[in-house]
Design an enzyme around this catalytic site. Structure first.
Site, PDB file in Angstrom:
ATOM      1  N   ASN A  13       0.909  -1.171   0.000  1.00  0.00           N
ATOM      2  CA  ASN A  13       0.000   0.000   0.000  1.00  0.00           C
ATOM      3  C   ASN A  13       0.938   1.209   0.000  1.00  0.00           C
ATOM      4  O   ASN A  13       1.757   1.332   0.922  1.00  0.00           O
ATOM      5  CB  ASN A  13      -0.838  -0.080   1.280  1.00  0.00           C
ATOM      6  CG  ASN A  13      -1.961   0.928   1.389  1.00  0.00           C
ATOM      7  OD1 ASN A  13      -2.501   1.057   2.478  1.00  0.00           O
ATOM      8  ND2 ASN A  13      -2.335   1.612   0.330  1.00  0.00           N
ATOM      9  N   ASN A  66      -7.081  10.218   0.170  1.00  0.00           N
ATOM     10  CA  ASN A  66      -7.142   9.138  -0.825  1.00  0.00           C
ATOM     11  C   ASN A  66      -6.712   9.639  -2.194  1.00  0.00           C
ATOM     12  O   ASN A  66      -6.649  10.858  -2.430  1.00  0.00           O
ATOM     13  CB  ASN A  66      -8.573   8.589  -0.925  1.00  0.00           C
ATOM     14  CG  ASN A  66      -8.908   7.600   0.164  1.00  0.00           C
ATOM     15  OD1 ASN A  66      -8.065   6.837   0.636  1.00  0.00           O
ATOM     16  ND2 ASN A  66     -10.166   7.619   0.593  1.00  0.00           N
ATOM     17  N   CYS A  75      -5.800   5.437   8.440  1.00  0.00           N
ATOM     18  CA  CYS A  75      -5.086   4.606   7.473  1.00  0.00           C
ATOM     19  C   CYS A  75      -4.078   3.761   8.248  1.00  0.00           C
ATOM     20  O   CYS A  75      -3.168   4.319   8.870  1.00  0.00           O
ATOM     21  CB  CYS A  75      -4.374   5.486   6.442  1.00  0.00           C
ATOM     22  SG  CYS A  75      -3.429   4.558   5.213  1.00  0.00           S
ATOM     23  N   HIS A 169     -15.915   0.092   6.884  1.00  0.00           N
ATOM     24  CA  HIS A 169     -15.580  -1.137   6.149  1.00  0.00           C
ATOM     25  C   HIS A 169     -16.810  -2.031   6.045  1.00  0.00           C
ATOM     26  O   HIS A 169     -17.639  -2.066   6.963  1.00  0.00           O
ATOM     27  CB  HIS A 169     -14.466  -1.906   6.869  1.00  0.00           C
ATOM     28  CG  HIS A 169     -13.150  -1.193   6.844  1.00  0.00           C
ATOM     29  ND1 HIS A 169     -12.201  -1.411   5.873  1.00  0.00           N
ATOM     30  CD2 HIS A 169     -12.651  -0.217   7.643  1.00  0.00           C
ATOM     31  CE1 HIS A 169     -11.159  -0.618   6.103  1.00  0.00           C
ATOM     32  NE2 HIS A 169     -11.410   0.125   7.164  1.00  0.00           N
ATOM     33  N   GLU A 218     -10.629  -0.378  -1.911  1.00  0.00           N
ATOM     34  CA  GLU A 218     -10.646   0.752  -0.974  1.00  0.00           C
ATOM     35  C   GLU A 218     -11.512   1.918  -1.460  1.00  0.00           C
ATOM     36  O   GLU A 218     -11.512   2.256  -2.651  1.00  0.00           O
ATOM     37  CB  GLU A 218      -9.217   1.279  -0.736  1.00  0.00           C
ATOM     38  CG  GLU A 218      -8.382   0.386   0.148  1.00  0.00           C
ATOM     39  CD  GLU A 218      -7.194   1.128   0.738  1.00  0.00           C
ATOM     40  OE1 GLU A 218      -7.295   2.367   0.931  1.00  0.00           O
ATOM     41  OE2 GLU A 218      -6.168   0.477   0.995  1.00  0.00           O
ATOM     42  N   ARG A 219     -12.207   2.522  -0.512  1.00  0.00           N
ATOM     43  CA  ARG A 219     -12.943   3.770  -0.783  1.00  0.00           C
ATOM     44  C   ARG A 219     -11.955   4.804  -1.331  1.00  0.00           C
ATOM     45  O   ARG A 219     -10.880   4.971  -0.785  1.00  0.00           O
ATOM     46  CB  ARG A 219     -13.560   4.272   0.513  1.00  0.00           C
ATOM     47  CG  ARG A 219     -14.277   5.594   0.421  1.00  0.00           C
ATOM     48  CD  ARG A 219     -14.880   6.055   1.728  1.00  0.00           C
ATOM     49  NE  ARG A 219     -13.893   6.272   2.779  1.00  0.00           N
ATOM     50  CZ  ARG A 219     -14.200   6.855   3.948  1.00  0.00           C
ATOM     51  NH1 ARG A 219     -15.442   7.231   4.221  1.00  0.00           N
ATOM     52  NH2 ARG A 219     -13.261   7.013   4.870  1.00  0.00           N
ATOM     53  N   CYS A 227      -4.549  -3.284   2.872  1.00  0.00           N
ATOM     54  CA  CYS A 227      -5.292  -2.220   3.563  1.00  0.00           C
ATOM     55  C   CYS A 227      -5.213  -2.540   5.056  1.00  0.00           C
ATOM     56  O   CYS A 227      -5.739  -3.566   5.503  1.00  0.00           O
ATOM     57  CB  CYS A 227      -6.740  -2.193   3.089  1.00  0.00           C
ATOM     58  SG  CYS A 227      -7.760  -0.972   3.940  1.00  0.00           S
ATOM     59  N   GLY A 228      -4.552  -1.692   5.821  1.00  0.00           N
ATOM     60  CA  GLY A 228      -4.328  -1.973   7.245  1.00  0.00           C
ATOM     61  C   GLY A 228      -5.613  -1.954   8.054  1.00  0.00           C
ATOM     62  O   GLY A 228      -5.911  -2.900   8.798  1.00  0.00           O
ATOM     63  N   GLY A 230      -8.446  -2.276   6.822  1.00  0.00           N
ATOM     64  CA  GLY A 230      -9.256  -3.365   6.250  1.00  0.00           C
ATOM     65  C   GLY A 230      -8.909  -4.698   6.876  1.00  0.00           C
ATOM     66  O   GLY A 230      -9.789  -5.527   7.161  1.00  0.00           O
TER      67      GLY A 230
HETATM   68  N1  API Z   1      -9.254   4.094   1.642  1.00  0.00           N
HETATM   69  C1  API Z   1      -9.392   4.273   3.095  1.00  0.00           C
HETATM   70  C2  API Z   1      -8.210   5.088   3.651  1.00  0.00           C
HETATM   71  C3  API Z   1      -6.884   4.331   3.586  1.00  0.00           C
HETATM   72  C4  API Z   1      -6.942   3.044   4.367  1.00  0.00           C
HETATM   73  C5  API Z   1      -5.892   1.995   4.032  1.00  0.00           C
HETATM   74  N2  API Z   1      -4.920   2.335   3.037  1.00  0.00           N
HETATM   75  C6  API Z   1      -5.256   1.439   5.299  1.00  0.00           C
HETATM   76  O1  API Z   1      -4.097   1.009   5.269  1.00  0.00           O
HETATM   77  O2  API Z   1      -5.978   1.409   6.333  1.00  0.00           O
HETATM   78  C7  API Z   1     -10.704   5.025   3.385  1.00  0.00           C
HETATM   79  O3  API Z   1     -11.193   5.722   2.485  1.00  0.00           O
HETATM   80  O4  API Z   1     -11.205   4.891   4.517  1.00  0.00           O
END
Ligand code: API
Length: 289
Positions: A13, A66, A75, A169, A218-219, A227-228, A230
């Protein structure tokens, strides 16, 4: 305007990190989109902006945008790269760094060999707090969890479990992560009307009670290699549904994340994973529209 940046990645990521501890703060959505653009800019899933401590007892603030230019609450992979950045670039000598994000204060800890451990705070499982509008949807209990059947535009429906890690999520169970319908189903759920702030969509394959494979659409960015938040949300969903134990190895396309959650809604979720420098650079930034 010339802007200096550092490229970093956590389990694939990838991020553009901006040091805003002196002066300049904040860019326009179009400028964030430019920096994230993999053809006309630097290329990244998110832009992380490191800012001075906003209050006593907090070491830094960090903002997250984002690739679509929108600012978000949290994030996980970014938190690890943020911590590695401020420590290795001499902005702090602390190994446990308290940092304020839009969704609150978290405490990443440098644990060595390029690994960082983060107390990601407690999950939020009340649908209205995710936020998710569950009114009128068919639901079913799985273990201690409540899941809902989400109607999709193609007439199909997906059983999902909504979880917030500060950001929203939706977790789906799949037989095989590698063949999961991420490109077809991810965008439909990401912008589904039942998620008023849109949502990150996790496709979770249970390998055993302590091992899973995960892909995330990802949003505001699309599918990322990891995605952490996630991974945290997926493990919380799996534990709450009675499918996983409290320590789980999460295999993502970009690398391994280790997630732990004791299982109580007041318990923090802990994430351990890599944070890696890629290169430093500078780029001419278009004027802010
Ligand atoms: N796309 C996510 C933000 C980045 C999260 C992801 N890259 C991580 O490592 O948690 C959102 O819109 O909530």
């Amino acid at each position: 305007m010339q802007i200096r940046f550092t490229k970093m990645q956590g389990a694939g990521n990838d991020f553009v990190v901006l040091d805003e501890t002196q002066g300049q703060r904040g860019l326009s959505p179009a400028q964030y989109r430019f920096l994230a653009d993999r053809h006309f800019g630097v290329g990244a899933d998110q832009i992380l902006s490191v800012r001075p401590a906003p209050a006593e007892g907090i070491d830094f603030e960090y903002a997250i945008h984002n690739a679509d230019g929108g600012e978000v609450e949290q994030c996980g992979n970014g938190a690890r790269c943020f911590a590695r950045y401020v420590h290795d670039r001499g902005l702090t000598t602390k190994k446990v760094i308290r940092v304020k994000t839009l969704s609150g204060v978290i405490a990443p800890e440098i644990v060595g060999e390029g690994q960082v451990r983060v107390d990601m705070g407690r999950p939020e499982l009340r649908p209205e707090q995710v936020p998710f509008d569950a009114a009128g949807l068919q639901s079913r209990a799985v273990g201690r969890a409540q899941t809902w059947q989400l109607p999709l535009s193609d007439g199909a429906a997906q059983w999902i479990m909504p979880v917030s890690m500060g950001n929203p999520h939706a977790v789906l169970l799949v037989d095989e992560a590698d063949t999961a319908p991420v490109a077809a189903v991810g965008p439909q759920i990401e912008r589904h009307a039942r998620f008023p702030q849109r949502v990150n969509v996790g496709f979770l394959q249970r390998v055993s009670r302590s091992e899973v494979r995960l892909r995330v659409y990802e949003r505001g960015t699309g599918e990322t290699l990891a995605c952490g938040t996630g991974a945290c949300a997926a493990v919380v969903a799996g534990i709450h549904q009675g499918l996983l134990d409290t320590q789980v190895r999460v295999h993502t396309r970009g690398g391994l994340l280790q997630i732990a959650w004791a299982g109580g809604e007041g318990d923090s979720v802990f994430m351990t994973g890599p944070a890696t420098f890629v290169f430093d650079g500078q780029i001419e930034l278009p004027e802010a529209p």
